[in-house]
Scaffold this motif. Structure first.
Motif, PDB file in Angstrom:
ATOM      1  N   UNK A  55       0.808  -1.220   0.000  1.00 32.27           N
ATOM      2  CA  UNK A  55       0.000   0.000   0.000  1.00 32.27           C
ATOM      3  C   UNK A  55       0.839   1.268   0.000  1.00 32.27           C
ATOM      4  N   UNK A  56       2.026   1.225   0.565  1.00 36.46           N
ATOM      5  CA  UNK A  56       2.876   2.419   0.587  1.00 36.46           C
ATOM      6  C   UNK A  56       3.463   2.764  -0.774  1.00 36.46           C
ATOM      7  N   UNK A  57       3.334   1.875  -1.754  1.00 36.66           N
ATOM      8  CA  UNK A  57       3.806   2.161  -3.104  1.00 36.66           C
ATOM      9  C   UNK A  57       2.694   2.723  -3.996  1.00 36.66           C
ATOM     10  N   UNK A  58       1.477   2.729  -3.485  1.00 35.07           N
ATOM     11  CA  UNK A  58       0.339   3.259  -4.236  1.00 35.07           C
ATOM     12  C   UNK A  58       0.199   4.737  -3.891  1.00 35.07           C
ATOM     13  N   UNK A  59       0.125   5.614  -4.913  1.00 39.19           N
ATOM     14  CA  UNK A  59      -0.045   7.045  -4.613  1.00 39.19           C
ATOM     15  C   UNK A  59      -1.255   7.274  -3.703  1.00 39.19           C
ATOM     16  N   UNK A  61      -3.616   9.525  -3.329  1.00 38.33           N
ATOM     17  CA  UNK A  61      -4.925   9.855  -3.907  1.00 38.33           C
ATOM     18  C   UNK A  61      -5.593   8.616  -4.496  1.00 38.33           C
ATOM     19  N   UNK A  62      -4.820   7.768  -5.138  1.00 37.57           N
ATOM     20  CA  UNK A  62      -5.369   6.529  -5.698  1.00 37.57           C
ATOM     21  C   UNK A  62      -5.763   5.588  -4.567  1.00 37.57           C
ATOM     22  N   UNK A  63      -4.933   5.478  -3.558  1.00 37.44           N
ATOM     23  CA  UNK A  63      -5.225   4.628  -2.407  1.00 37.44           C
ATOM     24  C   UNK A  63      -6.537   5.072  -1.742  1.00 37.44           C
ATOM     25  N   UNK A  64      -6.724   6.376  -1.567  1.00 36.35           N
ATOM     26  CA  UNK A  64      -7.961   6.888  -0.967  1.00 36.35           C
ATOM     27  C   UNK A  64      -9.169   6.568  -1.836  1.00 36.35           C
TER      28      UNK A  64
END
Length: 107
Positions: A55-59, A61-64
């Motif tokens: 999850x820390x590699x996903x930007x 804004x996309x993660x949200x």
């Protein structure tokens, strides 16, 4: 980066791909996860065959967006391009975001 996010996985294969214009580096981990880096060493793709993209590699804004709209799905693949991000979810859906992290396509 490999140690921070994939510390328990060993590198099974690492290759350099040289094209006419571009050079890229491919790393395959023992669990089948494939990572690609551009000639500057920047991550351009993560394809997790048996796991999920950390999850820390996903930007953020996309993660949200994913947490709000697809809370039960995990990210299996993330591709980072110059003008867009492509995300493949565990249910097989492909989402495309522009460089401003706005959803522009669902497949």
């Amino acid at each position: 980066m490999l140690t921070n996010y994939f510390g328990n996985q060993k590198v099974a294969l690492a290759t350099i791909e040289s094209g006419v214009v571009n050079k890229s580096y491919d790393v395959v981990l023992q669990n089948g996860t494939k990572l690609e880096f551009n000639k500057k060493g920047e991550l351009t793709e993560i394809d997790c065959k048996q796991g999920v993209v950390p999850v820390n590699l996903i930007p953020l804004s996309i993660k949200n967006y994913l947490q709000n709209n697809y809370p039960w799905q995990s990210v299996k693949k993330l591709e980072i391009k110059k003008k867009e991000y492509e995300v493949e979810l565990s249910n097989g859906m492909d989402l495309t975001f522009n460089k401003h992290f706005q959803l522009i396509d669902i497949d």
